[in-house]
Structures are given as structure tokens and as C-alpha cells.
Design a protein around this motif. Sequence first.
Motif, mmCIF file in Angstrom:
data_model
loop_
_atom_site.group_PDB
_atom_site.id
_atom_site.type_symbol
_atom_site.label_atom_id
_atom_site.label_comp_id
_atom_site.label_asym_id
_atom_site.label_seq_id
_atom_site.Cartn_x
_atom_site.Cartn_y
_atom_site.Cartn_z
ATOM 1 N N ALA A 108 -10.373 -1.166 -15.585
ATOM 2 C CA ALA A 108 -11.856 -1.803 -15.637
ATOM 3 C C ALA A 108 -12.314 -1.537 -17.200
ATOM 4 O O ALA A 108 -13.380 -2.421 -17.474
ATOM 5 C CB ALA A 108 -12.622 -0.913 -14.956
ATOM 6 N N VAL A 146 -11.887 -16.329 -13.761
ATOM 7 C CA VAL A 146 -12.991 -16.284 -12.800
ATOM 8 C C VAL A 146 -13.976 -17.897 -12.960
ATOM 9 O O VAL A 146 -14.404 -17.983 -11.849
ATOM 10 C CB VAL A 146 -13.909 -15.105 -13.715
ATOM 11 C CG1 VAL A 146 -15.495 -15.289 -13.117
ATOM 12 C CG2 VAL A 146 -13.207 -13.805 -13.598
ATOM 13 N N ARG A 174 -23.639 -17.035 -12.802
ATOM 14 C CA ARG A 174 -22.371 -16.070 -12.856
ATOM 15 C C ARG A 174 -21.439 -16.658 -14.081
ATOM 16 O O ARG A 174 -20.768 -15.889 -14.536
ATOM 17 C CB ARG A 174 -21.670 -16.194 -11.536
ATOM 18 C CG ARG A 174 -22.468 -15.459 -10.192
ATOM 19 C CD ARG A 174 -21.684 -15.667 -9.200
ATOM 20 N NE ARG A 174 -22.623 -15.314 -8.070
ATOM 21 C CZ ARG A 174 -21.851 -14.735 -6.937
ATOM 22 N NH1 ARG A 174 -20.604 -14.811 -6.732
ATOM 23 N NH2 ARG A 174 -22.556 -14.362 -5.925
ATOM 24 N N ALA A 216 -15.054 -8.451 -12.301
ATOM 25 C CA ALA A 216 -14.876 -7.959 -10.958
ATOM 26 C C ALA A 216 -16.122 -8.570 -10.131
ATOM 27 O O ALA A 216 -15.867 -9.183 -9.224
ATOM 28 C CB ALA A 216 -14.135 -6.755 -10.771
ATOM 29 N N PRO A 217 -17.341 -7.725 -10.589
ATOM 30 C CA PRO A 217 -18.359 -8.031 -9.696
ATOM 31 C C PRO A 217 -19.082 -9.117 -9.568
ATOM 32 O O PRO A 217 -19.686 -9.644 -8.720
ATOM 33 C CB PRO A 217 -19.612 -7.235 -10.197
ATOM 34 C CG PRO A 217 -18.684 -6.400 -11.233
ATOM 35 C CD PRO A 217 -17.648 -7.038 -11.613
ATOM 36 N N ILE A 223 -17.300 -12.179 -8.898
ATOM 37 C CA ILE A 223 -16.572 -12.813 -8.157
ATOM 38 C C ILE A 223 -16.356 -12.268 -6.568
ATOM 39 O O ILE A 223 -15.464 -12.414 -5.793
ATOM 40 C CB ILE A 223 -15.171 -13.578 -8.380
ATOM 41 C CG1 ILE A 223 -14.370 -12.638 -9.000
ATOM 42 C CG2 ILE A 223 -15.661 -14.625 -9.751
ATOM 43 C CD1 ILE A 223 -13.096 -12.995 -9.482
ATOM 44 N N HIS A 224 -16.698 -10.686 -6.609
ATOM 45 C CA HIS A 224 -16.489 -9.885 -5.678
ATOM 46 C C HIS A 224 -16.408 -10.259 -4.248
ATOM 47 O O HIS A 224 -16.094 -10.258 -3.121
ATOM 48 C CB HIS A 224 -17.052 -8.675 -5.587
ATOM 49 C CG HIS A 224 -18.489 -8.835 -5.400
ATOM 50 N ND1 HIS A 224 -19.647 -9.133 -6.362
ATOM 51 C CD2 HIS A 224 -19.228 -8.305 -4.145
ATOM 52 C CE1 HIS A 224 -20.741 -9.031 -5.409
ATOM 53 N NE2 HIS A 224 -20.513 -8.484 -4.263
ATOM 54 N N ASP A 225 -17.559 -11.292 -3.963
ATOM 55 C CA ASP A 225 -18.046 -11.872 -2.592
ATOM 56 C C ASP A 225 -17.320 -13.323 -2.500
ATOM 57 O O ASP A 225 -17.756 -14.187 -1.323
ATOM 58 C CB ASP A 225 -19.550 -11.803 -2.475
ATOM 59 C CG ASP A 225 -20.315 -12.821 -3.464
ATOM 60 O OD1 ASP A 225 -19.616 -12.954 -4.548
ATOM 61 O OD2 ASP A 225 -21.316 -13.158 -3.339
ATOM 62 N N ASP A 270 -10.643 -15.491 -3.777
ATOM 63 C CA ASP A 270 -9.839 -15.771 -4.784
ATOM 64 C C ASP A 270 -9.024 -17.235 -4.440
ATOM 65 O O ASP A 270 -8.501 -17.408 -3.582
ATOM 66 C CB ASP A 270 -8.932 -14.767 -5.219
ATOM 67 C CG ASP A 270 -8.282 -14.946 -6.615
ATOM 68 O OD1 ASP A 270 -8.530 -15.683 -7.074
ATOM 69 O OD2 ASP A 270 -7.332 -13.940 -6.819
#
Length: 185
Positions: A5, A17, A38, A52-53, A55-57, A60
Motif C-alpha cells: 500500500a 485503474v 474517480r 485501491a479504494p 475501484i474497490h466496488d 476487475d
Amino acid sequence: MTDDAALRAADSDRDRVAAVLGEALATGRLTSVEHADRLDAAYSAKTVGELAPIIHDLPDISTASRPALVDQQTVRAVFSKVIRKGRWVASRHTTLSATYGALIVDLSDAVLPGREITLTVNAYAAKLIIRVPDDAEVIDEVAALFAKRQVSGGAGSGGPVIRVVGRVTFGKVVVARGVTDWNLA
């Protein structure tokens, strides 16, 4: 041992991303405003942990299921009029070629694969019109020989960089932000 991270994000991490966000926009999972917010956050991220946050929802996209995010593509009009508009996936390097015709390419609703794309124009005795997003920064490097070249709207603010290169001979190229800028006369 390094915490993933805290690792500095590379351009390839941001591009991955951006590809996920582009697919989410194309499939209706994100609105254009959410996509823009975004995407801005993705290209502002300094570490992998900040990406990471974003595209967390979202699902992929694997290489096999990735939409037509090809590095190069060509849109061509020969003795005809071709219009490319609406929601479509542009490439990092897109060649726009028109001979004895008209080619109209609208990037305002297109899914752009990253912060910078290059459009190579090649027009002979033809009209080439390119509509760019309102916030785009346009870099004009087009050579004109017995042709008219019009790039209007000035530099954008924080949007994608669109580099336009190539050559127009005995024709016309217009790069504009709105339809009213096309000056088709």
C-alpha cells in the motif's frame, strides 16, 4: 519487506485503474461525473494504496475480458462521410484518415484510455472535424499544405491531454469543443 500500500504508483498502475473505470463507464456502472471524479483521483494518486479504494466496488477486468482498449486503431473515410460519436472506446494512438470525403470524430462521450492520447490526422482533399471534451487540453502539431486548420477553445483545465499530429493537404481540419465551433463554411 515493503508494504504494498505504501509503494509508489507507476503509470501502468494508474492506467490499469483507468481501464477498470472506463469499462465501468461503458457498462453503466458509473455515471460520467463519477467516472471523471474517480479518474482524476486515480491520476493524482501517489501510492498503490491510494488506487485501491477508487475501484474497490467495481469488478476487475482481466486481459481476456477487457474491452477494445487497444493501443492503436484507425478510423477511415474514403470517398465518403464517416461519423464516429456516442460512447465508444478510443485508443492511446488513433489514426484519423480521410481522402476525398469527410470524417467527424466526437470524443466528448468517448471512453479515453488515459490522461493523454495522440490523434494522427491524415487528410487529403477532405474535411476532418474532431470534437474534444470541454476540459481537454489540446496540443496542435498538425501541418497544413493548401489547407485550413482551426483549433478553437483554448487549453482545458485538468482534463485529458489530446495531442493532434499529422498532415492535411487540400482540405480542412477543425478541432473544437462544441458543435457551434465547427464553422463548416
